[in-house]
Design an enzyme around this catalytic site. Structure first.
Site, mmCIF file in Angstrom:
data_model
loop_
_atom_site.group_PDB
_atom_site.id
_atom_site.type_symbol
_atom_site.label_atom_id
_atom_site.label_comp_id
_atom_site.label_asym_id
_atom_site.label_seq_id
_atom_site.Cartn_x
_atom_site.Cartn_y
_atom_site.Cartn_z
ATOM 1 C CB SER A 19 42.434 44.844 35.310
ATOM 2 O OG SER A 19 42.772 45.711 34.225
ATOM 3 C CD GLU A 53 44.981 49.471 31.710
ATOM 4 O OE1 GLU A 53 45.992 50.099 32.062
ATOM 5 O OE2 GLU A 53 44.213 49.517 30.445
ATOM 6 C CE1 TYR A 72 40.874 49.763 37.685
ATOM 7 C CE2 TYR A 72 42.406 48.841 35.881
ATOM 8 C CZ TYR A 72 41.202 48.994 36.624
ATOM 9 O OH TYR A 72 40.367 47.795 36.278
HETATM 10 P P1 NAP Z 1 32.299 50.697 36.417
HETATM 11 O O1 NAP Z 1 31.012 50.697 35.409
HETATM 12 O O2 NAP Z 1 33.290 51.594 36.170
HETATM 13 O O3 NAP Z 1 31.797 50.507 37.976
HETATM 14 C C1 NAP Z 1 32.425 50.598 39.056
HETATM 15 C C2 NAP Z 1 31.517 50.308 40.307
HETATM 16 O O4 NAP Z 1 32.314 50.316 41.396
HETATM 17 C C3 NAP Z 1 30.206 51.234 40.297
HETATM 18 O O5 NAP Z 1 29.056 50.425 40.710
HETATM 19 C C4 NAP Z 1 30.691 51.848 41.529
HETATM 20 O O6 NAP Z 1 29.687 52.397 42.459
HETATM 21 C C5 NAP Z 1 31.571 51.222 42.461
HETATM 22 N N1 NAP Z 1 32.301 51.504 43.518
HETATM 23 C C6 NAP Z 1 33.251 52.768 43.502
HETATM 24 N N2 NAP Z 1 33.477 53.245 44.658
HETATM 25 C C7 NAP Z 1 33.079 52.137 45.500
HETATM 26 C C8 NAP Z 1 33.311 51.962 46.879
HETATM 27 N N3 NAP Z 1 34.045 52.860 47.701
HETATM 28 N N4 NAP Z 1 32.485 50.835 47.530
HETATM 29 C C9 NAP Z 1 31.455 50.264 46.659
HETATM 30 N N5 NAP Z 1 31.469 50.339 45.219
HETATM 31 C C10 NAP Z 1 32.085 51.259 44.920
HETATM 32 O O7 NAP Z 1 33.222 49.343 36.414
HETATM 33 P P2 NAP Z 1 32.939 48.109 35.356
HETATM 34 O O8 NAP Z 1 33.259 48.276 33.984
HETATM 35 O O9 NAP Z 1 31.577 47.398 35.621
HETATM 36 O O10 NAP Z 1 34.201 46.870 35.885
HETATM 37 C C11 NAP Z 1 33.790 46.215 37.027
HETATM 38 C C12 NAP Z 1 35.071 45.598 37.562
HETATM 39 O O11 NAP Z 1 35.887 44.965 36.566
HETATM 40 C C13 NAP Z 1 36.122 46.855 38.178
HETATM 41 O O12 NAP Z 1 36.678 46.297 39.335
HETATM 42 C C14 NAP Z 1 37.141 47.280 36.931
HETATM 43 O O13 NAP Z 1 38.158 47.744 37.342
HETATM 44 C C15 NAP Z 1 37.063 45.789 36.511
HETATM 45 N N6 NAP Z 1 37.692 45.475 35.249
HETATM 46 C C16 NAP Z 1 36.816 46.258 34.019
HETATM 47 C C17 NAP Z 1 37.224 46.178 32.906
HETATM 48 C C18 NAP Z 1 36.564 46.566 31.701
HETATM 49 O O14 NAP Z 1 36.873 46.886 30.634
HETATM 50 N N7 NAP Z 1 35.134 47.032 32.162
HETATM 51 C C19 NAP Z 1 38.527 45.270 32.694
HETATM 52 C C20 NAP Z 1 39.109 44.731 33.462
HETATM 53 C C21 NAP Z 1 38.754 44.896 34.770
HETATM 54 P P3 NAP Z 1 28.968 54.046 42.280
HETATM 55 O O15 NAP Z 1 28.052 53.604 40.885
HETATM 56 O O16 NAP Z 1 28.163 54.123 43.206
HETATM 57 O O17 NAP Z 1 30.026 54.736 42.022
#
Ligand code: NAP
Length: 350
Positions: A127, A129, A151
């Site tokens: 990320s 971040e 985070y």
């Molecule tokens: P998101 O919509 O917030 O989804 C987070 C996911 O992680 C959900 O499916 C959640 O499952 C799962 N999760 C949480 N705790 C878990 C555990 N203990 N075991 C297995 N799964 C778990 O995130 P996103 O926006 O799709 O982002 C995807 C990834 O990219 C993340 O790692 C995020 O940090 C990273 N990222 C995102 C952005 C952005 O702007 N979107 C930017 C940079 C990096 P539940 O639904 O069951 O809780």
């Protein structure tokens, strides 16, 4: 048929990625945590081609069992505690899932794919971040990390351990340093979706105002549907590596709100209230990514502009709430996330 294993299948990116991989002819496995995950039913309706497998990033044996079942060619580790604001109040959980979860998944890949000549390719969701208190602008793959949240700290560990496993064990493990990416599937706890959801509700007379924190925070915002293609491209390369995926444009929260309200012919100043309690203890003020390496090596570039992104999100939220007003089935993510958001906004600085 190639097989992919995706954590975060109930999250924004996991769903976009699953759709994309399916369109490329993949058999997609999606990992779901919990004994009665409320998102599963809707997920099965929306992405019926995904085969769901139980597993939790806190539990190594469950990851090994999930990979043994799926026997994937590619693992996309996107699962995380991904909400920066929450990471301040649940720092240990964030370190465990967002940080150590990466180590567990790498170990599971090694156990299932073999300690040497491991054929499984691995993608880690790093990320922007991690750059936090930025040392240079725009940020590249070489910009030093200075995270400003639990985070961000957890993501730095995840990023470094991927590099370490790649160098120690020769694994095909890559990280995408992704800058913010949004879309209609974005959780409602995140500021962009909080704004577009509120704009739709205000336009339809369901809400009077939206309360935000730091309007001056600037982010490099792209479209999630574009970004998952970058993830896939990284795993198609002969050599693993790390890549920035971004738009090279930075916009403030104020600009995002201004554009979202403008699209429905309203003035943001009439509806946005600022409450310092919604600001983070420590914020990242400015992020802007340089995706030159991704363009040169992967041929990747963003397709959706900032204005178009806001338009996609506002339009989708308007349609959702109009359907709700007509008494149609309430959109699964809105109903689920709305409850989450109510709890979060009461207890947290979102
Ligand atoms: P998101 O919509 O917030 O989804 C987070 C996911 O992680 C959900 O499916 C959640 O499952 C799962 N999760 C949480 N705790 C878990 C555990 N203990 N075991 C297995 N799964 C778990 O995130 P996103 O926006 O799709 O982002 C995807 C990834 O990219 C993340 O790692 C995020 O940090 C990273 N990222 C995102 C952005 C952005 O702007 N979107 C930017 C940079 C990096 P539940 O639904 O069951 O809780």
């Amino acid at each position: 048929m190639p097989t992919a294993f995706v954590t975060d299948i109930t999250g924004q990116d996991g769903q976009h990625l699953a759709e994309f991989l399916h369109s490329q002819g993949y058999h997609v496995f999606g990992m779901v945590k919990g004994q009665n995950n409320p998102r599963v039913e809707a997920l099965q309706a929306e992405l019926p081609f995904v085969e769901l497998v139980p597993g939790d990033l806190a539990d190594l044996p469950s990851l090994v069992a999930a990979l043994q079942m799926a026997q994937p060619d590619e693992v996309y580790n996107l699962g995380a505690i991904s909400f920066v604001a929450l990471s301040f109040s649940q720092a240990e959980l964030t370190a465990n899932i967002t940080g150590l979860g990466v180590l567990r998944m790498l170990e599971a890949v090694r156990m299932v794919g073999g300690a040497t000549n491991n054929p499984i390719r691995f993608y880690q969701a790093s990320s922007s971040e991690m750059c936090g208190q930025v040392r240079e602008t725009p940020q590249t793959e070489l910009t030093p990390f200075h995270p400003r949240s639990p985070y961000g700290c957890a993501k730095v560990f995840g990023h470094d351990i991927v590099v370490n496993y790649r160098e120690s064990y020769g694994m095909h493990a890559s990280s995408g340093i992704l800058f913010n990416h949004e879309g209609p599937r974005r959780g409602i706890e995140f500021v962009t979706r909080k704004v577009t959801n509120a704009v739709a509700r205000i336009k339809l007379g369901l809400q009077d105002e939206v309360v935000l924190g730091n309007l001056d925070s600037k982010r490099d915002w792209g479209f999630a549907g574009d970004y998952v293609k970058g993830m896939w491209l990284m795993l198609q390369q002969d050599q693993p590596d790390d890549y920035v995926i971004a738009t090279h444009e930075s916009h403030s929260v104020r600009e995002f709100a201004e554009e979202a309200f403008r699209l429905v012919n309203l003035r943001w100043q009439d509806f946005v209230t600022v409450d310092k309690r919604f600001s983070r203890p420590l914020d990242v003020n400015y992020l802007q990514g340089n995706y030159t390496k991704a363009y040169q090596h992967l041929g990747w570039k963003p397709e959706i502009t900032f204005n178009r992104l806001v338009e996609i999100m506002v339009t989708e939220d308007l349609n959702r709430w109009k359907r709700w007003q007509r008494g149609e089935h309430f959109p699964w993510d809105a109903s689920h996330h709305l409850n989450e958001a109510r709890i979060l906004t009461r207890s947290l600085k979102v």
